[in-house]
Design a protein around this motif. Structure first.
Motif, PDB file in Angstrom:
ATOM      1  N   CYS A 347      -2.488 -53.080 -13.805  1.00  0.00           N
ATOM      2  CA  CYS A 347      -3.136 -54.382 -13.973  1.00  0.00           C
ATOM      3  C   CYS A 347      -3.022 -55.212 -12.689  1.00  0.00           C
ATOM      4  O   CYS A 347      -3.983 -55.883 -12.282  1.00  0.00           O
ATOM      5  N   GLN A 348      -1.866 -55.169 -12.076  1.00  0.00           N
ATOM      6  CA  GLN A 348      -1.679 -55.918 -10.838  1.00  0.00           C
ATOM      7  C   GLN A 348      -2.570 -55.381  -9.726  1.00  0.00           C
ATOM      8  O   GLN A 348      -3.163 -56.157  -8.958  1.00  0.00           O
ATOM      9  N   ALA A 349      -2.683 -54.061  -9.628  1.00  0.00           N
ATOM     10  CA  ALA A 349      -3.526 -53.472  -8.585  1.00  0.00           C
ATOM     11  C   ALA A 349      -5.001 -53.716  -8.862  1.00  0.00           C
ATOM     12  O   ALA A 349      -5.781 -53.980  -7.944  1.00  0.00           O
ATOM     13  N   TRP A 350      -5.404 -53.643 -10.142  1.00  0.00           N
ATOM     14  CA  TRP A 350      -6.821 -53.810 -10.473  1.00  0.00           C
ATOM     15  C   TRP A 350      -7.292 -55.242 -10.269  1.00  0.00           C
ATOM     16  O   TRP A 350      -8.459 -55.471  -9.929  1.00  0.00           O
ATOM     17  N   SER A 351      -6.417 -56.204 -10.475  1.00  0.00           N
ATOM     18  CA  SER A 351      -6.793 -57.616 -10.359  1.00  0.00           C
ATOM     19  C   SER A 351      -6.495 -58.200  -8.991  1.00  0.00           C
ATOM     20  O   SER A 351      -6.642 -59.413  -8.801  1.00  0.00           O
ATOM     21  N   ASN A 352      -6.079 -57.382  -8.039  1.00  0.00           N
ATOM     22  CA  ASN A 352      -5.763 -57.862  -6.697  1.00  0.00           C
ATOM     23  C   ASN A 352      -7.060 -57.962  -5.895  1.00  0.00           C
ATOM     24  O   ASN A 352      -7.742 -56.960  -5.646  1.00  0.00           O
ATOM     25  N   SER A 353      -7.418 -59.163  -5.480  1.00  0.00           N
ATOM     26  CA  SER A 353      -8.667 -59.358  -4.746  1.00  0.00           C
ATOM     27  C   SER A 353      -8.642 -58.658  -3.395  1.00  0.00           C
ATOM     28  O   SER A 353      -9.668 -58.154  -2.926  1.00  0.00           O
ATOM     29  N   SER A 354      -7.486 -58.623  -2.744  1.00  0.00           N
ATOM     30  CA  SER A 354      -7.392 -57.936  -1.464  1.00  0.00           C
ATOM     31  C   SER A 354      -7.623 -56.437  -1.623  1.00  0.00           C
ATOM     32  O   SER A 354      -8.269 -55.809  -0.777  1.00  0.00           O
ATOM     33  N   ALA A 355      -7.106 -55.867  -2.703  1.00  0.00           N
ATOM     34  CA  ALA A 355      -7.322 -54.436  -2.938  1.00  0.00           C
ATOM     35  C   ALA A 355      -8.785 -54.144  -3.231  1.00  0.00           C
ATOM     36  O   ALA A 355      -9.317 -53.115  -2.804  1.00  0.00           O
ATOM     37  N   VAL A 356      -9.457 -55.034  -3.931  1.00  0.00           N
ATOM     38  CA  VAL A 356     -10.874 -54.833  -4.225  1.00  0.00           C
ATOM     39  C   VAL A 356     -11.696 -54.847  -2.945  1.00  0.00           C
ATOM     40  O   VAL A 356     -12.667 -54.094  -2.797  1.00  0.00           O
ATOM     41  N   LYS A 357     -11.314 -55.677  -1.995  1.00  0.00           N
ATOM     42  CA  LYS A 357     -12.079 -55.791  -0.755  1.00  0.00           C
ATOM     43  C   LYS A 357     -11.779 -54.661   0.233  1.00  0.00           C
ATOM     44  O   LYS A 357     -12.657 -54.234   0.972  1.00  0.00           O
ATOM     45  N   HIS A 358     -10.531 -54.188   0.257  1.00  0.00           N
ATOM     46  CA  HIS A 358     -10.113 -53.298   1.336  1.00  0.00           C
ATOM     47  C   HIS A 358      -9.837 -51.875   0.884  1.00  0.00           C
ATOM     48  O   HIS A 358      -9.290 -51.074   1.653  1.00  0.00           O
ATOM     49  N   THR A 359     -10.174 -51.516  -0.326  1.00  0.00           N
ATOM     50  CA  THR A 359     -10.034 -50.132  -0.777  1.00  0.00           C
ATOM     51  C   THR A 359     -11.412 -49.580  -1.106  1.00  0.00           C
ATOM     52  O   THR A 359     -12.363 -50.321  -1.368  1.00  0.00           O
ATOM     53  N   THR A 360     -11.507 -48.270  -1.112  1.00  0.00           N
ATOM     54  CA  THR A 360     -12.787 -47.625  -1.379  1.00  0.00           C
ATOM     55  C   THR A 360     -13.156 -47.766  -2.848  1.00  0.00           C
ATOM     56  O   THR A 360     -12.303 -47.971  -3.719  1.00  0.00           O
ATOM     57  N   VAL A 361     -14.447 -47.618  -3.116  1.00  0.00           N
ATOM     58  CA  VAL A 361     -14.919 -47.693  -4.500  1.00  0.00           C
ATOM     59  C   VAL A 361     -14.349 -46.529  -5.313  1.00  0.00           C
ATOM     60  O   VAL A 361     -14.058 -46.679  -6.505  1.00  0.00           O
ATOM     61  N   GLU A 362     -14.186 -45.391  -4.691  1.00  0.00           N
ATOM     62  CA  GLU A 362     -13.619 -44.238  -5.396  1.00  0.00           C
ATOM     63  C   GLU A 362     -12.192 -44.523  -5.862  1.00  0.00           C
ATOM     64  O   GLU A 362     -11.811 -44.155  -6.980  1.00  0.00           O
ATOM     65  N   GLN A 363     -11.395 -45.180  -5.023  1.00  0.00           N
ATOM     66  CA  GLN A 363     -10.034 -45.508  -5.428  1.00  0.00           C
ATOM     67  C   GLN A 363     -10.032 -46.550  -6.537  1.00  0.00           C
ATOM     68  O   GLN A 363      -9.219 -46.477  -7.475  1.00  0.00           O
ATOM     69  N   GLN A 364     -10.913 -47.527  -6.473  1.00  0.00           N
ATOM     70  CA  GLN A 364     -11.006 -48.520  -7.547  1.00  0.00           C
ATOM     71  C   GLN A 364     -11.437 -47.873  -8.857  1.00  0.00           C
ATOM     72  O   GLN A 364     -10.948 -48.233  -9.932  1.00  0.00           O
ATOM     73  N   LEU A 365     -12.355 -46.915  -8.791  1.00  0.00           N
ATOM     74  CA  LEU A 365     -12.761 -46.197  -9.995  1.00  0.00           C
ATOM     75  C   LEU A 365     -11.599 -45.396 -10.570  1.00  0.00           C
ATOM     76  O   LEU A 365     -11.405 -45.347 -11.799  1.00  0.00           O
ATOM     77  N   TYR A 366     -10.799 -44.783  -9.713  1.00  0.00           N
ATOM     78  CA  TYR A 366      -9.636 -44.008 -10.159  1.00  0.00           C
ATOM     79  C   TYR A 366      -8.607 -44.901 -10.842  1.00  0.00           C
ATOM     80  O   TYR A 366      -8.082 -44.568 -11.913  1.00  0.00           O
ATOM     81  N   VAL A 367      -8.315 -46.050 -10.246  1.00  0.00           N
ATOM     82  CA  VAL A 367      -7.363 -46.989 -10.851  1.00  0.00           C
ATOM     83  C   VAL A 367      -7.906 -47.523 -12.169  1.00  0.00           C
ATOM     84  O   VAL A 367      -7.151 -47.698 -13.146  1.00  0.00           O
ATOM     85  N   SER A 368      -9.202 -47.757 -12.248  1.00  0.00           N
ATOM     86  CA  SER A 368      -9.797 -48.249 -13.493  1.00  0.00           C
ATOM     87  C   SER A 368      -9.679 -47.216 -14.602  1.00  0.00           C
ATOM     88  O   SER A 368      -9.382 -47.551 -15.755  1.00  0.00           O
ATOM     89  N   LYS A 369      -9.913 -45.944 -14.279  1.00  0.00           N
ATOM     90  CA  LYS A 369      -9.741 -44.886 -15.278  1.00  0.00           C
ATOM     91  C   LYS A 369      -8.302 -44.826 -15.768  1.00  0.00           C
ATOM     92  O   LYS A 369      -8.047 -44.689 -16.981  1.00  0.00           O
TER      93      LYS A 369
END
Length: 831
Positions: A347-369
């Motif tokens: 939850c902390q990683a998914w809601s981190n605005s810096s992580a959303v901006k500076h990580t790839t979409v593939e990594q965000q999709l993986y964390v969301s899953k």
């Protein structure tokens, strides 16, 4: 005072006998090393072989002090005369047997040292043959079991590390010297399964020994497994280990204990490689739980790998790995607190605005899953305890995802927000979004659905507990070919009626389309009739392109009406027809319309959608202006007299048949151009490129009440950069291209480190366009001071940027820059 007792006669006799034995063995080893008499060497070897007999009381002392020097003497004797005088049976009995009957650890190290330091010769071939026998006769298993059984072994740490290196690195050590002549038994594809089978046999012996009350140590085997996985043999090892471990741990608690103890003994520096390979090799969380046990609770390194690295840092794993990993944490009561901890971290990683901006979409999709799957594994009571965490995650996470300019990120935020809201307290807080489903959204929606685990090859041998029931026989009503109609059935049902094909039907227009530009403008401006507005909008493009003189008179006013026009009547294809009309205006009268659109782009009282519409209309218009004008052929020249009785389709068919016959019977020795060369036409975009381009660069750094281009409105900034890059690219060979390129590079240089990936992508597109459109000579003259800094920045982006498109664009920019510089500095090389 305690007095020391004098040595007894028995102890003096034993020490004397031991000294005599040591002296005799020393003389025999010296004879093997120094003697040139073959018979004397053979007699010495026969005597020394007796000390390797299990019944010999001096075997332990011989193996401890004299075994390695004897093996080294035998290796040195490969080039001696007595070795070449040996028959094949004598070599087996008096030479090879010493390597196969003594301590396997000393024999293995001596053989590998000899193979790696011996040049190609007959002696090297014999060493390779002995090593193959060493592996095929199970000496590796004997070596491992001696380390498990010998609890009081006092080997130094250095000797243990060397032995581990020899065992794991045998394929590499032999291949370095033998190269293409390496036997198949030494290749990883055959050696690693042999090593894995040896480990399994040692574990089986350990279980038998524990049942018999004997203590065993798995420290050395655990270190061996860890080092082998760390050197890249994970897949080959676990391909052999997992089936038997899964089958043995299915019904034997002692096997589960031994398996967990083996993994506990893996050193921390190799724990990540072992855990990662194990999770990827198993098919379901139950198997992982039986093999791994509660190692994640006992080992801090294993806990770090499972709860942090594999979920938050490594995003290349498949969906089945996520299911196995999180399912393993959910299966045991001691591990469920770690599942709640994982949820908080996700939850902390998914809601981190810096992580959303500076990580790839593939990594965000993986964390969301991982987040959705973790939510589905928690109980209602556990979710109740995490309500505050989920609420904070939904509020801050939804904001940063929906604020992103990347459509994929926004869709991910919508899907995850809906699922999180479903687990909140009340139904009133549930969110619902409208979005188009694609592969990523469908994968997120299906992640929480249970999946039947694929059975392991070992599990297939076990008796199945759940037997699939045979289908029940159909009832008489179901088996009858045509069930009798019920009394209350609807006999007049329309289900059997065949529908009419209405695909070619056209909507009947109740209002005639306008025939003049002014009538079309008046209808769009003042009419309240939906049909008339629709007819005027659909006819606008054609009227504006046909009546050029009238269009130039009202071009700015017409553009203003279209720009402020809203879809009040839900008109079909409203955005398409409006954009085509705006493009027609910009193409027909480019200078006034471009001045109006570029001025209004930076003005007040426009929303983001209208500003994006301006950019899209100008982008399509400059593309059309840059293309050559199509010259229409006079229609009168195509008129042909046709027989009234004969249809035009028959005439066309007749001509086509004649032409095909002529072509088939004509022989051509040389073929010239089949079509005339294209006629040169003036570029309509080159004279007006500056009117579209330069006004867009004004006032970009002046924030307004409703528009902050360098602040929150990064979506418009990305579209602006893409439009400017397109204009720059289409201005190739234009006189103003040099000024445009210099101004564009000055504009984008301040945006090269923007946090939004769409903006960075637009910056790189602009740089590519500059290198493509500007002449190489002008590039070196006008931008020579900035080329080195640009190259360093592009190289950094190509290596470190999180967005794959940005990295690819940076590589293309580097190639274009190098090509332009080489073309100018060495023009002969381009010929």
């Amino acid at each position: 005072m305690v007095k020391a007792f004098p040595p007894t006669v028995g102890s003096q006799t034993a020490s004397g006998m031991e000294a005599e034995v040591r002296l005799e063995i020393t003389n025999l080893v010296r004879a093997v090393t120094q003697s040139r008499d073959a018979e004397k060497v053979f007699d010495a070897l026969r005597t020394l072989s007796g000390y390797l007999d299990d019944s010999s009381r001096d075997r332990a002392e011989f193996c401890r002090a004299f075994y390695t020097p004897l093996l080294q003497a035998l290796v040195k004797g490969l080039n001696s005369d007595w070795f070449h005088k040996m028959t094949e049976s004598q070599r087996t009995a008096l030479w090879s047997s010493f390597f196969l009957l003594g301590p396997p650890d000393q024999a293995l190290m001596t053989l590998l040292d000899a193979i790696t330091s011996t040049c190609p010769s007959a002696g090297l071939e014999h060493l390779i043959s002995v090593l193959e026998q060493f592996l095929s006769t199970g000496r590796v298993e004997v070596l491992l079991w001696s380390r498990c059984e010998g609890l009081a072994m006092t080997d130094s740490l250095q000797i243990r590390e060397v032995l581990l290196g020899r065992l794991v690195g045998l394929p590499s050590l032999t291949a370095n010297n033998l190269k293409t002549e390496t036997p198949l038994a030494f290749l990883p594809q055959q050696y690693c399964p042999l090593l894995a089978n040896s480990v399994l046999n040692v574990l089986e012996k350990t279980c038998k020994a524990l049942r018999g009350g004997q203590d065993c140590s798995l420290g050395f085997v655990g270190q061996l497994l860890g080092r082998a996985c760390a050197q890249g043999h994970t897949a080959l090892l676990f391909k052999t280990l997992i089936p038997r471990l899964s089958a043995n741990t299915l019904s034997d608690a002692l096997w589960r204990r031994v398996s967990a103890k083996l993994l506990e003994n893996v050193p921390d520096r190799w724990m990540e490689a072992v855990i990662t390979g194990l999770v990827q090799a198993v098919n379901d969380p139950q198997t992982l739980s039986r093999i791994l046990g509660n190692v994640v609770v006992k080992s801090q390194k294993a806990q770090l790998v499972i709860t942090h690295k594999m979920l938050l840092l490594q995003y290349h794993h498949k969906e089945c790995v996520l299911r196995t990993l999180l399912g393993y944490l959910a299966l045991d009561a001691e591990r469920r607190p770690l599942l709640c901890q994982v949820l908080r971290c996700l939850c902390q990683a998914w809601s981190n605005s810096s992580a959303v901006k500076h990580t790839t979409v593939e990594q965000q999709l993986y964390v969301s899953k991982a987040l959705l799957l973790c939510l589905s594994l928690l109980t209602a009571q556990e979710i109740e305890q995490q309500q505050e965490v989920l609420c904070q995650c939904m509020l801050s996470g939804m904001k940063c995802h929906l604020d992103s300019s990347v459509l994929r990120v926004r869709r991910i935020g919508m899907v995850v927000g809906e699922h999180i809201s479903q687990h909140m307290d009340t139904a009133a807080t549930r969110l619902s979004f409208e979005y188009e489903h694609d592969d990523e959204t469908r994968a997120l929606l299906q992640i929480t659905e249970p999946v039947e685990p694929k059975p392991n090859s070992a599990d297939s041998a076990e008796p199945e507990l759940d037997v699939q029931m045979a289908p029940s026989p159909p009832t008489p009503a179901e088996s009858s070919p045509a069930a009798a109609p019920q009394p209350d059935s609807d006999l007049d049902s329309d289900d059997e009626l065949t529908p009419y094909d209405m695909s070619g039907d056209a909507v009947k227009q109740t209002c005639a389309p306008p025939r003049y530009v002014l009538d079309c403008l008046e209808g769009l401006l003042t009419s309240e009739d939906p049909d008339r507005v629709c007819a005027c909008l659909q006819s606008a493009e054609g009227l504006l392109r046909r009546h050029i003189s009238t269009t130039k008179e009202v071009s700015v006013e017409f553009s203003k009406v279209l720009l402020h026009m809203e879809d009040k009547y839900n008109t079909a294809n409203f955005l398409y027809h409006r954009q085509r009309a705006m493009v027609a205006l910009a193409v027909t009268d480019p200078i006034p319309v471009s001045e109006y659109l570029t001025t209004e782009f930076h003005s007040l009282n426009y929303n983001l959608r209208q500003r994006l519409d301006m950019l899209e209309a100008m982008a399509v218009a400059v593309q059309e202006l840059s293309q050559p004008v199509t010259i229409k052929t006079d229609s009168t020249s195509l008129i042909t007299v046709v027989n009234p009785v004969q249809s035009s389709s028959d005439l066309k068919h007749w001509r086509q048949v004649v032409e095909e016959r002529i072509k088939s019977k004509t022989r051509r020795f040389g073929k010239g151009p089949t079509q005339p060369p294209p006629k040169a036409t003036p570029n309509r975009y080159a004279p007006v490129a500056g009117y579209f381009f330069f006004p867009l660069l004004r006032n970009y750094d002046r924030p307004q009440v409703t528009f902050d281009l360098l602040g929150t409105d990064h979506m418009v900034l990305g579209q602006l950069l893409s439009t400017l890059g397109l204009m720059m690219h289409l201005a190739i060979h234009a006189p103003v291209a040099t000024q445009m390129g210099k101004a564009l590079l000055d504009f984008v240089w301040a945006l090269r480190f923007h946090s939004d990936q769409c903006v960075r992508r637009g910056v790189l597109m602009c740089v590519c366009a500059v290198f493509l459109a500007m002449p190489s000579q002008s590039l070196l003259q006008e931008l020579s001071d900035d080329l080195l800094d640009t190259r360093a920045w592009l190289a950094d982006v190509a290596e470190t940027d999180v967005d794959a498109d940005c990295r690819n664009l940076a590589v293309q920019c580097l190639i274009l820059q190098e090509r332009s510089v080489k073309k100018e500095l060495n023009p002969d090389a381009q010929m």
